[in-house]
Motif scaffolding. Structure first.
Motif, PDB file in Angstrom:
ATOM      1  N   THR A   1      15.927 -10.416  13.430  1.00 42.27           N
ATOM      2  CA  THR A   1      15.229 -10.817  12.009  1.00 42.27           C
ATOM      3  C   THR A   1      15.075  -9.826  10.959  1.00 42.27           C
ATOM      4  N   ARG A   2      15.325  -8.642  11.478  1.00 43.39           N
ATOM      5  CA  ARG A   2      15.324  -7.483  10.305  1.00 43.39           C
ATOM      6  C   ARG A   2      15.663  -7.809   9.024  1.00 43.39           C
ATOM      7  N   GLY A   3      15.308  -7.956   8.002  1.00 46.33           N
ATOM      8  CA  GLY A   3      15.676  -8.193   6.679  1.00 46.33           C
ATOM      9  C   GLY A   3      15.999  -9.530   6.331  1.00 46.33           C
ATOM     10  N   GLN A   4      15.522 -10.324   7.206  1.00 48.86           N
ATOM     11  CA  GLN A   4      15.652 -11.757   7.058  1.00 48.86           C
ATOM     12  C   GLN A   4      14.521 -12.447   6.555  1.00 48.86           C
ATOM     13  N   SER A   5      14.935 -13.370   5.380  1.00 48.69           N
ATOM     14  CA  SER A   5      13.446 -13.875   4.742  1.00 48.69           C
ATOM     15  C   SER A   5      13.206 -15.240   5.569  1.00 48.69           C
ATOM     16  N   LEU A   6      11.898 -15.574   5.292  1.00 48.49           N
ATOM     17  CA  LEU A   6      11.456 -16.907   6.019  1.00 48.49           C
ATOM     18  C   LEU A   6      12.048 -18.136   5.040  1.00 48.49           C
TER      19      LEU A   6
ATOM     20  N   ALA B   1       6.732  -6.868   7.675  1.00 47.85           N
ATOM     21  CA  ALA B   1       7.462  -5.576   7.748  1.00 47.85           C
ATOM     22  C   ALA B   1       8.874  -6.068   8.004  1.00 47.85           C
ATOM     23  N   ASP B   2       9.166  -6.710   7.064  1.00 50.50           N
ATOM     24  CA  ASP B   2      10.549  -7.144   6.723  1.00 50.50           C
ATOM     25  C   ASP B   2      11.375  -7.981   7.967  1.00 50.50           C
ATOM     26  N   ALA B   3      10.444  -8.665   8.729  1.00 46.15           N
ATOM     27  CA  ALA B   3      10.926  -9.317   9.802  1.00 46.15           C
ATOM     28  C   ALA B   3       9.989 -10.534   9.900  1.00 46.15           C
ATOM     29  N   LEU B   4      10.646 -11.338  10.912  1.00 47.15           N
ATOM     30  CA  LEU B   4       9.855 -12.549  11.135  1.00 47.15           C
ATOM     31  C   LEU B   4       9.070 -12.605  12.426  1.00 47.15           C
ATOM     32  N   TRP B   5       7.990 -13.118  12.548  1.00 47.99           N
ATOM     33  CA  TRP B   5       7.169 -13.077  13.609  1.00 47.99           C
ATOM     34  C   TRP B   5       6.529 -14.549  14.067  1.00 47.99           C
ATOM     35  N   VAL B   6       6.355 -14.897  15.267  1.00 43.06           N
ATOM     36  CA  VAL B   6       5.696 -16.332  15.786  1.00 43.06           C
ATOM     37  C   VAL B   6       4.188 -16.001  15.632  1.00 43.06           C
ATOM     38  N   SER B   7       3.772 -16.763  14.596  1.00 45.02           N
ATOM     39  CA  SER B   7       2.313 -16.560  14.651  1.00 45.02           C
ATOM     40  C   SER B   7       1.416 -17.378  15.881  1.00 45.02           C
TER      41      SER B   7
ATOM     42  N   PRO C   1      13.390 -12.290  29.385  1.00 44.26           N
ATOM     43  CA  PRO C   1      14.932 -12.337  29.529  1.00 44.26           C
ATOM     44  C   PRO C   1      15.417 -13.939  28.757  1.00 44.26           C
ATOM     45  N   ASN C   2      16.430 -13.852  27.976  1.00 42.97           N
ATOM     46  CA  ASN C   2      17.095 -14.686  27.375  1.00 42.97           C
ATOM     47  C   ASN C   2      16.319 -15.464  26.429  1.00 42.97           C
ATOM     48  N   SER C   3      15.409 -14.803  25.858  1.00 40.37           N
ATOM     49  CA  SER C   3      14.307 -15.435  24.912  1.00 40.37           C
ATOM     50  C   SER C   3      14.704 -14.826  23.611  1.00 40.37           C
ATOM     51  N   PRO C   4      14.327 -15.727  22.709  1.00 45.61           N
ATOM     52  CA  PRO C   4      14.521 -15.419  21.206  1.00 45.61           C
ATOM     53  C   PRO C   4      13.580 -14.339  20.458  1.00 45.61           C
ATOM     54  N   ILE C   5      12.610 -14.344  21.258  1.00 40.93           N
ATOM     55  CA  ILE C   5      11.527 -13.577  20.804  1.00 40.93           C
ATOM     56  C   ILE C   5      11.286 -12.556  21.740  1.00 40.93           C
ATOM     57  N   LYS C   6      10.656 -11.389  21.343  1.00 36.94           N
ATOM     58  CA  LYS C   6      10.210 -10.230  22.180  1.00 36.94           C
ATOM     59  C   LYS C   6       8.812  -9.841  22.143  1.00 36.94           C
TER      60      LYS C   6
ATOM     61  N   SER D   1       6.961   1.159  18.178  1.00 34.74           N
ATOM     62  CA  SER D   1       7.862   1.866  18.701  1.00 34.74           C
ATOM     63  C   SER D   1       8.654   0.699  19.752  1.00 34.74           C
ATOM     64  N   CYS D   2       7.973  -0.159  20.231  1.00 33.49           N
ATOM     65  CA  CYS D   2       8.601  -1.087  21.080  1.00 33.49           C
ATOM     66  C   CYS D   2       9.622  -1.822  20.595  1.00 33.49           C
ATOM     67  N   VAL D   3       9.790  -2.003  19.155  1.00 37.82           N
ATOM     68  CA  VAL D   3      10.626  -2.768  18.325  1.00 37.82           C
ATOM     69  C   VAL D   3      11.601  -1.733  17.474  1.00 37.82           C
ATOM     70  N   GLU D   4      12.558  -1.319  17.885  1.00 35.96           N
ATOM     71  CA  GLU D   4      13.401  -0.120  17.249  1.00 35.96           C
ATOM     72  C   GLU D   4      13.933  -0.523  15.850  1.00 35.96           C
ATOM     73  N   GLU D   5      13.956  -2.069  15.598  1.00 32.09           N
ATOM     74  CA  GLU D   5      14.245  -2.528  14.285  1.00 32.09           C
ATOM     75  C   GLU D   5      13.298  -2.271  13.173  1.00 32.09           C
ATOM     76  N   LEU D   6      11.919  -1.944  13.612  1.00 27.71           N
ATOM     77  CA  LEU D   6      10.947  -1.994  12.683  1.00 27.71           C
ATOM     78  C   LEU D   6      10.797  -0.288  12.060  1.00 27.71           C
ATOM     79  N   VAL D   7      11.774   0.211  11.770  1.00 26.29           N
ATOM     80  CA  VAL D   7      11.602   1.638  11.434  1.00 26.29           C
ATOM     81  C   VAL D   7      10.759   2.198  10.268  1.00 26.29           C
ATOM     82  N   ASN D   8      10.633   0.872   9.380  1.00 29.73           N
ATOM     83  CA  ASN D   8       9.696   1.227   8.443  1.00 29.73           C
ATOM     84  C   ASN D   8       8.233   1.311   8.641  1.00 29.73           C
TER      85      ASN D   8
END
Length: 812
Positions: A142-147, A215-221, A305-310, A689-696
């Motif tokens: 979801t990097r760069g994806q708006s809610l 951080a320009d991405a989506l998270w489950v609260s 595994p096979n999860s939409p979330i990390k 660092s566990c999420v490579e997409e969150l470079v910012n």
């Protein structure tokens, strides 16, 4: 500060002059207008009208007339008041706010809050079963994806499908499958039905998962699997609306093809009843926790595994690393509190047994409980609460002791009650606009009169209890503009507490009664309190005796059209200054000052703020922390620009944001529940660092903290699920280990001070003015030209204007 703070765009006076800028322009200058010969008529008329609101003992008839004059002043460019203002608008001394007045009184020791466990540094690792931990649930890709409505629905479906694949409990499986089928049919039957607010509300009750953007991405609260104070019948009414009826027929048609054996109404009603059942919600909540636990304790802790979330887990370090903190002892400068009670029409409270409490019974019981808890927790010098107008005897409560909420808010009350909260922003009708701002003006004038009364008393304070005839539940039309009323009384520092039937039921039914009453007590202390905190094992710089935290709270933008860039928009600013005095193992924190800085004309506020800053800059024994949201830019923040121009060596700029988390308590231990989890920069960098997409977010300096989950399940739905994050943005001094410890301790002290909860040492800091806003539409002149105002910006102008008043004896 000259040349840095002063700006005065011509558009600030356009409303007063009856001039039009351009279509859809957001104006400023409703209460706050530059002083020019052309604006003299409007300023004179406005001053005269405000005088009518500020009379010491206004009658109901007089207030109604004052609001009518105010409406005429706003809508008629040629309006001339029949009254002269009681004072020149810009040449009077400012009335003292309550925290100045109350400091002159003899200080009284109040109750001590319970001890909090260690502040623990934590790190990402494989979690063990003995400790509680935080889980960050990142939505993959979801990097760069708006809610948006679309992304929220899609992610909700993915999470639901993933949970269903993992679930092995038959009852839970059936429920999740039914919800999945319902959401699928809604989407299949119509391309727009799922976007409707009432349908989204239904989906959120069936599968209540919150998403947040960070951080320009989506998270489950969190999954809000908690009891709701409404029925399936009430919820169904929100679904069956005239504007969606045609699309509902399409939904019914598709449903009947797939489920011919049961009607759509019966199926959904049964499913909603299940979703609202307290016992089943407890089961769902437990199954969700167990699902996450199964991955926390596995070897695949970072990627499900096979999860939409990390999953990104954090767990405490060993007990040997603990630093000790007490939750704190309050010191309050008054012993007696006169309680004024304002009620909505028809107020009553019906408890589970069926008994109905009348308002006099509720007040009698509540004041009795306030005094009981005060005596229990402040045995040395308790606060005494008395109902105003009842001769200090709560056993003799008369109808005359109660005030109507309509008298406090005027015509604004039905507007505060009626508008929906779900809209991003909306524009009020012209009449509602003038009624609303007139009611808020009445409210602020009432609080200013209360300040004057406290100045005359030696050891008495006054508080307002506002009894709302609502459970304040999502299933009702909430008081969607109530936050703006709160902004007014928070500026004044007046003890004001809103009470709904929901919290009163808990008190009357003796469910966690002490905790609720204690929370009310803390809220009523407001800005007058000082908080003393004991600490151990913090290695602080030996020379530092005081730290100051300057919190910047901007208004929303104004003086712009939709084509205007963000850099060209303007804001007003409220600054709160907190002083922290450091001892060898204790600190004391309290509110020092508040400043309102208006665009263009800062007057005494500018002079006082500049003098205060100059007295504290570049002092070796002081540290200044400037705290603002990430939306604050150097260009638009006048005080930040001034501080940076001075290049102070004892100044640190901090940006504030929040990161959603889920808390898992694997083993119920008291010491685990009382922990305050602290994340230092190296732990946060490892986490991201566990999420490579969150470079910012890599290589940025953060400090974060939050408490463990409350032990009582009844309070978990109120627990703020976000991690507070403070980023170091600018520093002239080296952030050594001892300086970092000092910063950490200061921020924790602020969070403790702001918290109104006895269950957790935590307060969400509301620093950011969201662009979600309500706009006033005021028609002015014979052509009924409409002017749009940002309500949040107007409130800053209102408070600035009404706080400049003459001494009490000069008001005729």
């Amino acid at each position: 500060m000259e040349g840095i703070l002063r700006e005065s765009p011509e558009a600030l006076a356009e409303f007063a002059l009856g001039e039009v800028s351009r279509p859809n322009f957001i104006y400023g200058g409703l209460f706050y207008v530059p002083e020019t010969p052309d604006t003299e008529r409007y300023r004179h008329a406005l001053a005269a009208v405000l005088h009518q609101f500020l009379r010491p003992k206004p009658k109901k008839k007089d207030m109604k007339e004052a609001r009518a004059q105010f409406r005429e002043c706003l809508t008629n460019p040629n309006y001339s008041s029949a009254h002269d203002p009681a004072y020149p608008m810009m040449s009077v001394a400012q009335w003292q706010q309550p925290y100045y007045t109350l400091r002159k009184m003899k200080e009284t020791l109040t109750f001590e809050r319970h001890s909090v466990g260690a502040s623990l540094y934590v790190e990402p690792l494989q979690l063990h079963l003995r400790s509680g931990q935080l889980l960050f649930l990142y939505v993959c890709g979801t990097r760069g994806q708006s809610l948006s409505v679309e992304s929220d629905w899609m992610i909700r479906e993915e999470l639901l499908s993933w949970w269903l694949r993992q679930e092995n409990d038959p009852e839970t499986q059936k429920y999740l499958a039914d919800v999945q089928e319902t959401l699928s049919i809604i989407k299949e039957s119509s391309q727009t039905l799922y976007k409707h607010p009432s349908v989204r509300k239904i989906a959120n009750y069936l599968f209540p998962v919150d998403l947040n953007r960070f951080a320009d991405a989506l998270w489950v609260s969190r999954a809000r699997l908690f009891k709701r104070e409404l029925s399936a019948k009430d919820l169904w009414k929100t679904f069956d609306q005239p504007e969606t009826r045609e699309e509902l027929e399409d939904f019914r048609y598709v449903f009947n093809k797939k489920r011919p054996s049961i009607s759509m109404e019966d199926f959904l009603f049964h499913l909603l009843s299940k979703a609202l059942d307290e016992g089943f919600l407890a089961r769902l909540r437990q199954r969700w926790i167990e699902l996450l636990q199964s991955y926390c304790t596995s070897t695949t802790a970072y990627a499900m595994p096979n999860s939409p979330i990390k999953i990104l887990p954090l767990a405490p370090k060993p007990d040997s690393c603990r630093q000790r903190l007490s939750f704190g002892t309050y010191h309050v400068p008054f012993k007696k509190v006169q309680v004024l009670c304002y009620f909505e029409e028809g107020f009553e409270v019906k408890v589970s047994s069926g008994r109905v409490y009348r308002k006099e019974e509720v007040v009698q019981y509540l004041i009795k409980e306030l005094n009981r808890v005060s005596h229990h927790y402040c045995s040395q010098s308790p606060i005494e609460f008395h109902l105003f107008g009842s001769e200090h005897n709560t056993n003799k409560i008369s109808e005359n002791s109660f005030l109507k909420l309509e008298e406090l808010l005027g015509e604004a009350l039905p507007i505060l009650r009626g508008y929906k909260t779900r809209q991003i922003s909306y524009e009020l009708r012209p009449k509602d606009s003038t009624d609303l701002i007139g009611g808020l003006l009445t409210f602020s004038a009432t609080l200013q009169r209360m300040v004057s009364k406290m100045q005359e008393e030696s050891e008495e304070a006054y508080c307002l209890l506002l009894f709302l005839n609502t459970d304040f539940d999502d299933g009702e039309n909430r008081y969607s503009l109530w936050d703006y009323v709160r902004f007014i009384y928070e500026y004044y520092g007046m003890p004001v507490q809103t009470l709904t039937r929901r919290s009163l039921k808990q008190i009357l039914e003796d469910r966690s009664k002490d905790a609720v009453v204690k929370n009310i007590l803390i809220s009523l202390l407001k800005d007058a309190k000082q908080l003393e905190v004991k600490y151990q094992r913090f290695e602080l710089p030996t020379k530092i005796k005081e730290t100051f935290i300057i919190i910047e709270i901007p208004s929303s933008s104004f003086l712009y059209s939709r084509r205007t860039s963000n850099e060209e928009r303007h804001k007003h600013f409220l600054y709160e200054l907190y002083r922290i005095r450091l001892g060898s193992e204790t600190l004391r924190i309290g509110l020092e000052k508040k400043f309102l800085l208006m665009l263009g004309e800062l007057g005494e506020h500018e002079k006082q703020f500049k003098e205060w800053l100059n007295n504290h800059l570049n002092k070796e024994d002081k540290r200044l922390y400037f705290l603002s949201s990430y939306s604050s830019k150097e260009r638009e923040s006048p005080i930040l620009r001034y501080l940076l121009s001075r290049e102070p060596e004892n100044f640190l700029h901090l940006g504030y944001t929040e990161l959603p988390t889920t808390h898992i308590q694997l083993e119920s231990k008291q010491e685990e529940r009382n922990r305050l989890l602290v994340l230092l920069p190296e732990q946060i960098q490892e986490l991201f660092s566990c999420v490579e997409e969150l470079v910012n977010l890599k290589d940025r300096t953060f400090i974060g903290f939050k408490p463990a989950l409350p032990s009582d399940p009844e309070y978990r739905e109120f627990h703020h699920t976000h991690l507070q994050l403070f980023e170091v943005l600018f520093s002239r001094f080296s952030l050594s280990f001892s300086e970092r410890e000092l910063l950490l301790l200061s921020l924790i002290a602020l969070s403790f001070y702001e918290s109104e909860s006895f269950r957790t040492p935590y307060a969400k800091l509301d620093l950011k003015a969201q662009e979600r806003n309500i706009y006033l539409n005021i028609q002015r002149g014979a052509a009924n030209q409409g002017y749009l105002f940002s309500l949040k910006a107007v409130l800053y102008e209102l408070l600035y204007r009404i706080s400049w008043l003459p001494p009490r004896e000069e008001i005729r």
